[in-house]
Design a protein around this motif. Sequence first.
Motif, short mmCIF file in Angstrom:
data_model
loop_
_atom_site.label_atom_id
_atom_site.label_comp_id
_atom_site.label_asym_id
_atom_site.label_seq_id
_atom_site.Cartn_x
_atom_site.Cartn_y
_atom_site.Cartn_z
N TRP A 199 5.26 17.19 1.88
CA TRP A 199 6.23 16.03 2.69
C TRP A 199 5.20 14.93 2.80
CZ3 TRP A 199 7.51 16.66 8.51
CH2 TRP A 199 8.10 15.31 8.92
N LEU A 200 5.90 13.79 1.97
CA LEU A 200 5.09 12.61 2.07
C LEU A 200 5.81 11.47 2.93
CD1 LEU A 200 2.47 11.44 0.75
CD2 LEU A 200 4.17 10.21 -1.30
N GLU A 201 5.38 10.81 3.93
CA GLU A 201 6.09 9.63 4.61
C GLU A 201 5.14 8.50 4.70
OE1 GLU A 201 9.36 8.90 5.81
OE2 GLU A 201 9.05 11.08 5.66
N ALA A 202 5.79 7.37 4.49
CA ALA A 202 5.07 6.21 4.36
C ALA A 202 3.54 6.24 3.79
CB ALA A 202 4.71 5.56 6.00
N GLY A 203 3.68 7.05 2.59
CA GLY A 203 2.52 7.11 1.81
C GLY A 203 1.53 7.99 2.15
N VAL A 204 1.73 8.83 3.32
CA VAL A 204 0.54 9.51 3.79
C VAL A 204 1.30 11.16 3.88
CG1 VAL A 204 -0.47 10.27 5.94
CG2 VAL A 204 -0.41 7.96 5.39
N ILE A 205 0.29 12.22 3.40
CA ILE A 205 1.07 13.56 3.69
C ILE A 205 1.08 14.03 4.99
CG2 ILE A 205 0.31 15.91 2.95
CD1 ILE A 205 -0.88 15.27 0.45
N ARG A 206 2.29 14.42 5.19
CA ARG A 206 2.71 14.97 6.73
C ARG A 206 2.45 16.40 6.80
NH1 ARG A 206 5.92 11.37 9.97
NH2 ARG A 206 6.08 13.19 11.51
N MET A 207 2.91 16.94 5.84
CA MET A 207 2.65 18.43 5.78
C MET A 207 2.74 18.89 4.24
SD MET A 207 5.16 21.01 8.10
CE MET A 207 4.97 22.56 8.17
N ASP A 208 1.90 19.97 4.07
CA ASP A 208 1.85 20.44 2.62
C ASP A 208 1.75 22.22 3.02
OD1 ASP A 208 1.21 21.57 0.36
OD2 ASP A 208 -0.75 20.32 -0.08
N HIS A 255 0.92 -1.07 -0.01
CA HIS A 255 -0.11 -0.02 0.13
C HIS A 255 0.98 1.34 0.11
CE1 HIS A 255 -4.02 1.61 1.60
NE2 HIS A 255 -3.47 2.48 0.68
N ALA A 256 1.44 1.75 -1.13
CA ALA A 256 2.38 2.80 -1.33
C ALA A 256 1.79 4.10 -1.15
CB ALA A 256 2.96 2.66 -2.55
N VAL A 257 0.69 4.39 -1.33
CA VAL A 257 -0.09 5.84 -1.26
C VAL A 257 -1.39 5.58 -0.68
CG1 VAL A 257 -0.94 7.81 -2.40
CG2 VAL A 257 1.29 6.62 -3.30
N LYS A 258 -1.47 6.43 0.61
CA LYS A 258 -2.69 5.98 1.39
C LYS A 258 -3.50 7.20 1.57
CE LYS A 258 0.48 2.96 3.76
NZ LYS A 258 1.23 2.53 5.04
N GLY A 259 -4.53 7.54 0.80
CA GLY A 259 -5.61 8.74 1.00
C GLY A 259 -4.84 9.99 0.72
N VAL A 260 -4.21 10.24 -0.19
CA VAL A 260 -3.49 11.34 -0.64
C VAL A 260 -4.62 12.41 -1.16
CG1 VAL A 260 -1.76 12.55 -1.90
CG2 VAL A 260 -1.15 10.57 -0.27
N SER A 261 -4.65 13.58 -0.68
CA SER A 261 -5.46 14.54 -1.21
C SER A 261 -4.71 15.81 -1.46
CB SER A 261 -6.73 14.87 -0.57
OG SER A 261 -7.65 13.65 -0.62
N PHE A 262 -4.54 16.41 -2.45
CA PHE A 262 -4.18 18.10 -2.72
C PHE A 262 -4.64 18.58 -4.10
CE2 PHE A 262 -1.06 15.12 -4.69
CZ PHE A 262 -0.82 15.75 -6.17
N THR A 263 -4.52 19.90 -4.28
CA THR A 263 -4.71 20.41 -5.34
C THR A 263 -3.46 21.21 -5.83
OG1 THR A 263 -7.15 20.78 -4.73
CG2 THR A 263 -6.26 22.14 -6.46
N ALA A 264 -2.97 21.11 -6.97
CA ALA A 264 -2.13 22.05 -7.61
C ALA A 264 -2.34 22.90 -8.62
CB ALA A 264 -1.01 21.00 -8.26
N TYR A 265 -2.00 23.92 -8.65
CA TYR A 265 -2.48 25.25 -9.38
C TYR A 265 -1.52 25.61 -10.42
CZ TYR A 265 -6.00 25.57 -5.86
OH TYR A 265 -6.98 25.39 -4.82
N ARG A 266 -2.08 26.20 -11.41
CA ARG A 266 -1.18 26.69 -12.54
C ARG A 266 -0.28 27.83 -12.14
NH1 ARG A 266 -4.69 27.88 -17.53
NH2 ARG A 266 -4.73 25.80 -17.48
N GLY A 267 1.05 27.50 -12.45
CA GLY A 267 2.09 28.57 -12.08
C GLY A 267 2.96 28.31 -10.96
N GLU A 268 2.61 26.94 -10.29
CA GLU A 268 3.09 26.45 -9.06
C GLU A 268 4.38 25.49 -9.51
OE1 GLU A 268 0.51 26.37 -5.27
OE2 GLU A 268 0.10 24.95 -6.73
N ALA A 269 5.33 25.64 -8.63
CA ALA A 269 6.25 24.81 -8.56
C ALA A 269 6.49 24.00 -7.15
CB ALA A 269 8.01 25.52 -8.93
N ILE A 270 6.11 22.83 -7.22
CA ILE A 270 5.82 22.01 -5.94
C ILE A 270 6.88 20.94 -5.58
CG2 ILE A 270 4.28 20.47 -4.59
CD1 ILE A 270 1.90 22.07 -6.43
#
Length: 256
Positions: free
Chosen positions: A230-239, A50-65
């Motif tokens: 910041w992704l850790e063990a398949g979960v977003i720890r911080m954004d 189970h490599a990615v676990k319930g990840v949610s985010f939105t990226a916007y035009r013009g961003e470098a992430i």
Amino acid sequence: MAETRVPTVIADGLHIVYRVHGSAAGRGPAPSALGRLLRRRRSPAVREVHAVKGVSFTAYRGEAIGLIGSNGSGKSTLLRAVAGLLPPHEGRVYTDGQPALLGVNAALMNDLTGERNVVLGCLAMGMRPREVRECADDIVDFSGIDERGDFSSLPMRTYSSGMAARLRFAIAAAKTHDVLMIDEALATGDAGFRRRSQERVRELREQAGTVFLVSHSLGTIRETCERTIWLEAGVIRMDGPTDEVAGAYEEFARGR
């Protein structure tokens, strides 16, 4: 009137599960296979990761992430899912345009010269032959592979991993992408190549693109990205803002 932010990538409750075949836990494929032969044991059951676990985010035009995390945290898996190369187990990924994953979309071949791979990679990205002819020399110059010899006329199998990565980045960056995902390429090469790469990333953002950068170099992330996940063990720890997220990750890494 406030400026409207245009989403380019939306991950909604994304789970990625993949299967690992043929090796026992903690042992490589060859020793495991030999052990089964000697003991006449059946092959172990397929394991699900189970490599990615319930990840949610939105990226916007013009961003470098920036995308950071420990080894095995799911960063590259997440990018492959956004690129449409891995199907979601649960959740969804929505993209505006066709994401380009550096090193995958440029279908390079080791037996062809660097020059021929520039042509092949550009055509694979949908560029017209005239456009390829106009930019081919600039791509080779940008990559720097000819700085210590005429490597562009040699097969790619003669290249170091760093040279190959620089050429892939130069090809991918020759076209403006709606979403460009880069995995470690900016960490290769000398200071001159990193500077050129960072300038090109800024140009791509100004041309209404979105750039994702996976790197273990927090210095590169800080210089290139204003937002970091910041992704850790398949979960977003911080954004959030890169300085805050990178600082929290450094504290985490020191405490391990």
